[in-house]
Design a protein around this motif. Structure first.
Motif, PDB file in Angstrom:
ATOM      1  N   LEU A   1       0.814  -1.218   0.000  1.00  0.00           N
ATOM      2  CA  LEU A   1       0.000   0.000   0.000  1.00  0.00           C
ATOM      3  C   LEU A   1       0.850   1.271   0.000  1.00  0.00           C
ATOM      4  CD1 LEU A   1      -2.724  -1.041   2.619  1.00  0.00           C
ATOM      5  CD2 LEU A   1      -2.841  -1.230   0.122  1.00  0.00           C
ATOM      6  N   ASN A   2       2.053   1.199   0.562  1.00  0.00           N
ATOM      7  CA  ASN A   2       2.884   2.407   0.668  1.00  0.00           C
ATOM      8  C   ASN A   2       4.255   2.273   0.010  1.00  0.00           C
ATOM      9  OD1 ASN A   2       4.252   0.760   2.451  1.00  0.00           O
ATOM     10  ND2 ASN A   2       3.912   2.027   4.255  1.00  0.00           N
ATOM     11  N   TYR A   3       4.519   1.123  -0.603  1.00  0.00           N
ATOM     12  CA  TYR A   3       5.840   0.868  -1.193  1.00  0.00           C
ATOM     13  C   TYR A   3       6.233   1.948  -2.200  1.00  0.00           C
ATOM     14  CZ  TYR A   3       9.455  -1.511  -3.926  1.00  0.00           C
ATOM     15  OH  TYR A   3      10.621  -1.824  -4.578  1.00  0.00           O
ATOM     16  N   PHE A   4       5.287   2.397  -3.003  1.00  0.00           N
ATOM     17  CA  PHE A   4       5.588   3.383  -4.043  1.00  0.00           C
ATOM     18  C   PHE A   4       5.993   4.732  -3.458  1.00  0.00           C
ATOM     19  CE2 PHE A   4       1.284   4.290  -2.880  1.00  0.00           C
ATOM     20  CZ  PHE A   4       1.102   5.645  -3.111  1.00  0.00           C
ATOM     21  N   GLU A   5       5.768   4.917  -2.151  1.00  0.00           N
ATOM     22  CA  GLU A   5       6.118   6.176  -1.497  1.00  0.00           C
ATOM     23  C   GLU A   5       7.423   6.103  -0.706  1.00  0.00           C
ATOM     24  OE1 GLU A   5       1.878   8.497  -0.715  1.00  0.00           O
ATOM     25  OE2 GLU A   5       3.000   7.700   0.983  1.00  0.00           O
ATOM     26  N   LEU A   6       8.163   5.010  -0.833  1.00  0.00           N
ATOM     27  CA  LEU A   6       9.341   4.830   0.013  1.00  0.00           C
ATOM     28  C   LEU A   6      10.308   6.003  -0.118  1.00  0.00           C
ATOM     29  CD1 LEU A   6      11.028   3.249   1.983  1.00  0.00           C
ATOM     30  CD2 LEU A   6      11.898   1.870   0.072  1.00  0.00           C
ATOM     31  N   HIS A   7      10.604   6.418  -1.358  1.00  0.00           N
ATOM     32  CA  HIS A   7      11.553   7.527  -1.515  1.00  0.00           C
ATOM     33  C   HIS A   7      10.988   8.822  -0.936  1.00  0.00           C
ATOM     34  CE1 HIS A   7       8.875   8.079  -4.948  1.00  0.00           C
ATOM     35  NE2 HIS A   7       9.357   9.297  -5.126  1.00  0.00           N
ATOM     36  N   LYS A   8       9.673   9.017  -1.029  1.00  0.00           N
ATOM     37  CA  LYS A   8       9.044  10.205  -0.455  1.00  0.00           C
ATOM     38  C   LYS A   8       9.096  10.170   1.072  1.00  0.00           C
ATOM     39  CE  LYS A   8       5.744  11.109  -4.205  1.00  0.00           C
ATOM     40  NZ  LYS A   8       4.292  11.248  -4.549  1.00  0.00           N
ATOM     41  N   MET A   9       8.963   8.971   1.633  1.00  0.00           N
ATOM     42  CA  MET A   9       9.019   8.848   3.091  1.00  0.00           C
ATOM     43  C   MET A   9      10.423   9.146   3.604  1.00  0.00           C
ATOM     44  SD  MET A   9       6.354   5.697   3.938  1.00  0.00           S
ATOM     45  CE  MET A   9       6.906   4.516   2.697  1.00  0.00           C
ATOM     46  N   ILE A  10      11.432   8.738   2.834  1.00  0.00           N
ATOM     47  CA  ILE A  10      12.813   9.064   3.201  1.00  0.00           C
ATOM     48  C   ILE A  10      13.024  10.574   3.148  1.00  0.00           C
ATOM     49  CG2 ILE A  10      15.232   8.807   2.539  1.00  0.00           C
ATOM     50  CD1 ILE A  10      14.484   6.008   1.462  1.00  0.00           C
ATOM     51  N   ASP A  11      12.558  11.190   2.064  1.00  0.00           N
ATOM     52  CA  ASP A  11      12.675  12.644   1.932  1.00  0.00           C
ATOM     53  C   ASP A  11      11.968  13.362   3.081  1.00  0.00           C
ATOM     54  OD1 ASP A  11      14.188  12.630  -0.382  1.00  0.00           O
ATOM     55  OD2 ASP A  11      12.453  12.777  -1.726  1.00  0.00           O
ATOM     56  N   LEU A  12      10.767  12.884   3.427  1.00  0.00           N
ATOM     57  CA  LEU A  12       9.991  13.517   4.489  1.00  0.00           C
ATOM     58  C   LEU A  12      10.728  13.432   5.824  1.00  0.00           C
ATOM     59  CD1 LEU A  12       7.389  14.829   5.554  1.00  0.00           C
ATOM     60  CD2 LEU A  12       6.414  12.528   5.773  1.00  0.00           C
ATOM     61  N   ALA A  13      11.272  12.262   6.120  1.00  0.00           N
ATOM     62  CA  ALA A  13      12.001  12.090   7.379  1.00  0.00           C
ATOM     63  C   ALA A  13      13.187  13.044   7.466  1.00  0.00           C
ATOM     64  CB  ALA A  13      12.467  10.645   7.515  1.00  0.00           C
ATOM     65  N   ARG A  14      13.906  13.183   6.367  1.00  0.00           N
ATOM     66  CA  ARG A  14      15.055  14.093   6.356  1.00  0.00           C
ATOM     67  C   ARG A  14      14.602  15.549   6.458  1.00  0.00           C
ATOM     68  NH1 ARG A  14      19.225  12.472   1.716  1.00  0.00           N
ATOM     69  NH2 ARG A  14      20.462  13.975   2.881  1.00  0.00           N
ATOM     70  N   ASP A  15      13.515  15.897   5.788  1.00  0.00           N
ATOM     71  CA  ASP A  15      13.002  17.266   5.863  1.00  0.00           C
ATOM     72  C   ASP A  15      12.547  17.615   7.282  1.00  0.00           C
ATOM     73  OD1 ASP A  15      13.502  17.607   3.183  1.00  0.00           O
ATOM     74  OD2 ASP A  15      11.415  17.294   2.553  1.00  0.00           O
ATOM     75  N   LEU A  16      11.985  16.628   7.975  1.00  0.00           N
ATOM     76  CA  LEU A  16      11.526  16.846   9.345  1.00  0.00           C
ATOM     77  C   LEU A  16      12.680  16.859  10.344  1.00  0.00           C
ATOM     78  CD1 LEU A  16       8.355  14.541   9.342  1.00  0.00           C
ATOM     79  CD2 LEU A  16       8.375  17.042   9.463  1.00  0.00           C
ATOM     80  N   ARG A  17      13.860  16.420   9.918  1.00  0.00           N
ATOM     81  CA  ARG A  17      15.067  16.396  10.754  1.00  0.00           C
ATOM     82  C   ARG A  17      14.922  15.457  11.964  1.00  0.00           C
ATOM     83  NH1 ARG A  17      19.201  19.332  10.592  1.00  0.00           N
ATOM     84  NH2 ARG A  17      19.314  19.622  12.848  1.00  0.00           N
ATOM     85  N   VAL A  18      14.223  14.340  11.749  1.00  0.00           N
ATOM     86  CA  VAL A  18      14.189  13.341  12.806  1.00  0.00           C
ATOM     87  C   VAL A  18      15.543  12.651  12.875  1.00  0.00           C
ATOM     88  CG1 VAL A  18      11.708  12.972  12.632  1.00  0.00           C
ATOM     89  CG2 VAL A  18      13.253  11.572  11.247  1.00  0.00           C
ATOM     90  N   ASP A  19      15.789  11.959  13.979  1.00  0.00           N
ATOM     91  CA  ASP A  19      17.091  11.332  14.168  1.00  0.00           C
ATOM     92  C   ASP A  19      17.266  10.096  13.297  1.00  0.00           C
ATOM     93  OD1 ASP A  19      18.484  12.790  16.556  1.00  0.00           O
ATOM     94  OD2 ASP A  19      16.378  12.601  17.119  1.00  0.00           O
ATOM     95  N   TYR A  20      16.175   9.415  13.028  1.00  0.00           N
ATOM     96  CA  TYR A  20      16.286   8.205  12.204  1.00  0.00           C
ATOM     97  C   TYR A  20      14.944   7.873  11.564  1.00  0.00           C
ATOM     98  CZ  TYR A  20      14.146   6.019  16.300  1.00  0.00           C
ATOM     99  OH  TYR A  20      13.290   5.707  17.331  1.00  0.00           O
ATOM    100  N   LEU A  21      15.027   7.144  10.471  1.00  0.00           N
ATOM    101  CA  LEU A  21      13.875   6.509   9.840  1.00  0.00           C
ATOM    102  C   LEU A  21      14.121   5.012   9.885  1.00  0.00           C
ATOM    103  CD1 LEU A  21      11.249   6.571   8.104  1.00  0.00           C
ATOM    104  CD2 LEU A  21      12.741   6.509   6.096  1.00  0.00           C
ATOM    105  N   GLN A  22      13.247   4.292  10.560  1.00  0.00           N
ATOM    106  CA  GLN A  22      13.359   2.838  10.669  1.00  0.00           C
ATOM    107  C   GLN A  22      12.310   2.193   9.772  1.00  0.00           C
ATOM    108  OE1 GLN A  22      11.679   0.764  14.102  1.00  0.00           O
ATOM    109  NE2 GLN A  22      13.664  -0.169  14.455  1.00  0.00           N
ATOM    110  N   VAL A  23      12.739   1.326   8.878  1.00  0.00           N
ATOM    111  CA  VAL A  23      11.825   0.687   7.931  1.00  0.00           C
ATOM    112  C   VAL A  23      11.794  -0.818   8.190  1.00  0.00           C
ATOM    113  CG1 VAL A  23      11.240   0.318   5.512  1.00  0.00           C
ATOM    114  CG2 VAL A  23      12.356   2.455   6.213  1.00  0.00           C
ATOM    115  N   LYS A  24      10.601  -1.340   8.385  1.00  0.00           N
ATOM    116  CA  LYS A  24      10.401  -2.787   8.508  1.00  0.00           C
ATOM    117  C   LYS A  24       9.396  -3.199   7.442  1.00  0.00           C
ATOM    118  CE  LYS A  24      11.140  -2.908  13.513  1.00  0.00           C
ATOM    119  NZ  LYS A  24      10.579  -3.320  14.823  1.00  0.00           N
ATOM    120  N   TYR A  25       9.417  -4.453   7.036  1.00  0.00           N
ATOM    121  CA  TYR A  25       8.451  -4.872   6.018  1.00  0.00           C
ATOM    122  C   TYR A  25       7.350  -5.714   6.641  1.00  0.00           C
ATOM    123  CZ  TYR A  25      10.827  -9.441   5.756  1.00  0.00           C
ATOM    124  OH  TYR A  25      11.364 -10.670   6.043  1.00  0.00           O
ATOM    125  N   GLU A  26       6.161  -5.538   6.113  1.00  0.00           N
ATOM    126  CA  GLU A  26       5.000  -6.271   6.587  1.00  0.00           C
ATOM    127  C   GLU A  26       5.018  -7.683   6.022  1.00  0.00           C
ATOM    128  OE1 GLU A  26       0.149  -5.829   6.152  1.00  0.00           O
ATOM    129  OE2 GLU A  26       1.407  -4.028   6.126  1.00  0.00           O
TER     130      GLU A  26
END
Length: 257
Positions: A149-174
């Motif tokens: 459902l969200n795989y096509f947004e993976l690169h956008k989610m990475i960009d969003l995390a970096r834009d928000l300046r969070v300390d990390y983005l942790q990705v797990k697969y369902e």
């Protein structure tokens, strides 16, 4: 208060037996556990911790007892953000999307086009409070459960995390679900994570990219600590969240028993 597609706890959302642990009972038990030797406490899923009406009271009481504290949350609800930023070791936010449409699809939001924006607001404020530097070592992270459902947004989610300046983005697969990824998608997703992780390290980005999407077979028995205790939302004490039928006690009984 959401109904995430991958969360088996959501099955109990309509149960007439749904309840909350009583505030005085959990505070009394936390005090007993602290005296018994417990050092850290994580408020996490099995429901959403912040829907408890006395979440801030329980959290503050645990902090005053001297616990090292963490929170795992979907980040959509009103939260005591200043208290969290001042007293937590970490807050990890389960976002699962880069757009409101995908967030609604996965979280099955009863209130459309609303909760995603509230989550982003809360994350931004936690980051702002972190950057004041009043609680050294406090981290704010985003967790993504990756599926079809969200795989096509993976690169956008990475960009969003970096834009928000969070300390990390942790990705797990369902997995073991209705929305799994195929092997090609998992491989391509891992390549993307690896490339972004390298780029983040080279650029000096604050945000670390974490995740392993490769299938791995267990080679050892479960390595969960035998002194890690789980308490569910009704006060049952479990050895492991996956052994929710094997109750070893309740918070209403002395821990030594």
């Amino acid at each position: 208060n959401l109904h995430c597609t991958y969360c088996y706890f959501a099955e109990g959302n309509e149960s007439p037996e749904k309840t909350f642990v009583k505030t005085d009972e959990i505070i009394k038990w936390l005090k007993e556990m602290r005296e018994f030797g417990a050092e850290s406490l994580e408020f996490s899923g099995g429901g959403e911790p912040t829907v408890h009406k006395d979440f801030e009271k329980i959290f503050s009481a645990a902090s005053e007892m001297g616990y090292a504290l963490g929170l795992i949350t979907h980040a959509c609800n009103p939260m005591p953000l200043e208290t969290l930023a001042a007293r937590s070791k970490y807050v990890r936010c389960g976002l699962d999307a880069a757009t409101v449409e995908t967030h609604d699809l996965i979280k099955q939001n009863p209130r459309k086009f609303y909760w995603f924006h509230k989550a982003i607001e809360n994350i931004k404020e936690l980051v702002r409070l972190r950057e004041l530097g009043e609680n050294p070592g406090f981290t704010v992270g985003i967790k993504i459960v990756l599926n079809s459902l969200n795989y096509f947004e993976l690169h956008k989610m990475i960009d969003l995390a970096r834009d928000l300046r969070v300390d990390y983005l942790q990705v797990k697969y369902e997995h073991s679900s209705d929305h799994p990824l195929n092997e090609d998608e998992l491989s391509a997703g891992q390549d993307l994570l690896d490339n972004w992780a390298d780029a983040s390290a080279k650029s000096g980005s604050r945000t670390s990219i974490l995740g392993n999407l490769r299938h791995q077979r267990a080679t050892v028995k479960c390595f969960m600590s035998p002194i890690h205790t789980v308490v569910d939302s009704t006060g049952n004490v479990l050895q492991c969240c996956f052994l929710d039928k094997d109750i070893i006690g309740t918070i209403r009984e002395p821990i030594r028993e």
